[in-house]
Design an enzyme around this catalytic site. Structure first.
Site, PDB file in Angstrom:
ATOM      1  N   CYS A   7       7.438  12.958   0.538  1.00  0.00           N
ATOM      2  CA  CYS A   7       6.998  12.092   1.624  1.00  0.00           C
ATOM      3  C   CYS A   7       8.230  11.446   2.254  1.00  0.00           C
ATOM      4  O   CYS A   7       9.353  11.579   1.751  1.00  0.00           O
ATOM      5  CB  CYS A   7       6.045  11.012   1.097  1.00  0.00           C
ATOM      6  N   HIS A  29       9.998   2.858  -5.029  1.00  0.00           N
ATOM      7  CA  HIS A  29       8.872   2.053  -5.488  1.00  0.00           C
ATOM      8  C   HIS A  29       9.030   0.558  -5.181  1.00  0.00           C
ATOM      9  O   HIS A  29       8.050  -0.186  -5.190  1.00  0.00           O
ATOM     10  CB  HIS A  29       8.702   2.195  -7.003  1.00  0.00           C
ATOM     11  N   CYS A  72      10.665   2.180  -0.098  1.00  0.00           N
ATOM     12  CA  CYS A  72       9.895   2.814   0.970  1.00  0.00           C
ATOM     13  C   CYS A  72       9.446   1.738   1.959  1.00  0.00           C
ATOM     14  O   CYS A  72       8.937   0.691   1.552  1.00  0.00           O
ATOM     15  CB  CYS A  72       8.676   3.517   0.372  1.00  0.00           C
ATOM     16  N   GLU A  77       5.663   0.459  -8.768  1.00  0.00           N
ATOM     17  CA  GLU A  77       5.330  -0.053  -7.435  1.00  0.00           C
ATOM     18  C   GLU A  77       4.435  -1.285  -7.534  1.00  0.00           C
ATOM     19  O   GLU A  77       4.654  -2.283  -6.835  1.00  0.00           O
ATOM     20  CB  GLU A  77       4.639   1.019  -6.602  1.00  0.00           C
ATOM     21  N   ASN A 106       1.376   9.956  -8.048  1.00  0.00           N
ATOM     22  CA  ASN A 106       0.758  10.629  -6.898  1.00  0.00           C
ATOM     23  C   ASN A 106       0.417  12.073  -7.217  1.00  0.00           C
ATOM     24  O   ASN A 106      -0.583  12.610  -6.734  1.00  0.00           O
ATOM     25  CB  ASN A 106       1.648  10.507  -5.649  1.00  0.00           C
TER      26      ASN A 106
END
Length: 283
Positions: free
Chosen positions: A12, A73, A95, A125, A219
């Site tokens: 991503c 994270h 991110c 995270e 994920n």
């Protein structure tokens, strides 16, 4: 054997950004370490280590002159403060989507109001997000947890960016009934939703569904869960060597997707391994 590969499989934006930052440091021969593994993919972490970017578990392991790379994270504000106190330079690869949640939580809870995070309590995270709250924090991983928890009268609810949308909506339905003043923020990453929707579509078409990624990647595991709902023969493959011999029959359709922390080179190697079986079937 027919092989389908997801268009949105692999890194991503946030993970790609963090990895690029780390390799830029390596190219400049900067003495850098990451605070925890940069991403949840052991093969890419090893590639970073070979380039000179290794991970440490806590700031006490940082050597004089080293710069700390904050992983995608994100971390708590205490980590930034500690780095500043110790004079440790920081390269922030959090991110942007996660950093946005930090700001939501910080600003909403400024007066001590409660925050609810739908996600896994031990995920880095979620730990980082919780650290930005000024008031009480509740972490709810499931609908059952939301039904059983003692809830406040007023709260903000956010989601771990990699959680399954259906799980978040299940928890949200309970919170709407139980919290009179509920402020909702849909914070699941768009790339996560995109991958999950594509995985749903592919696993409906496939006889065998292959999810490529690290076993310790949240994920990736969520993608696997999504696929198993629709395709009983869904498997997790971390490396090409994990692809089983005779993965599918000659008339079967094999679909491949990958977690947001899976590098393109690893996805390509797995696909090549499956394609080789396809060619062997034809000989």
């Amino acid at each position: 054997m027919k092989v389908l590969v997801g268009e949105h499989a692999g890194f991503c934006f946030g993970v790609r950004r963090a990895v690029l930052k780390a390799f830029e440091c390596a190219q400049k021969q900067m003495p850098c370490v990451t605070l925890g593994p940069l991403i949840h993919n052991p093969q890419e972490v090893e590639r970073l280590a070979q380039a000179g970017i290794r991970s440490v578990e806590d700031l006490s392991q940082v050597q004089p002159g080293q710069t700390v790379i904050i992983r995608s994270h994100g971390v708590t504000p205490q980590i930034y403060a500690h780095c500043e106190e110790m004079g440790i330079p920081v390269i922030d690869a959090t991110c942007p989507h996660v950093a946005h949640i930090h700001e939501l939580v910080r600003s909403y809870s400024a007066q001590g109001d409660a925050v609810i995070i739908v996600g896994e309590a031990d995920h880095p995270e979620v730990v980082g997000i919780a650290g930005w709250a000024h008031g009480d924090v509740l972490i709810l991983p499931t609908r059952r947890a939301a039904q059983q928890a003692a809830l406040p009268h007023k709260a903000l609810v956010v989601a771990q960016t990699t959680i399954r949308r259906d799980l978040f909506e299940d928890v949200l339905a309970v919170l709407r009934m139980r919290i009179p003043e509920l402020t909702e923020r849909m914070t699941i990453c768009g790339a996560t939703s995109q991958r999950q929707q594509e995985a749903e579509r592919l696993s409906t078409q496939a006889d065998v569904m292959v999810v490529v990624g690290g076993r310790n990647s949240s994920n990736t595991q969520k993608l696997l869960e999504t696929c198993r709902i629709r395709c009983a023969r869904s498997i997790l493959v971390e490396t090409p060597e994990d692809v089983p011999e005779g993965i599918a029959g000659a008339q079967d359709c094999v679909a491949v997707t990958a977690g947001a922390s899976t590098p393109q080179w690893l996805l390509e190697q797995v696909c090549a391994r499956i394609e080789n079986q396809t060619r062997e079937d034809k000989t």
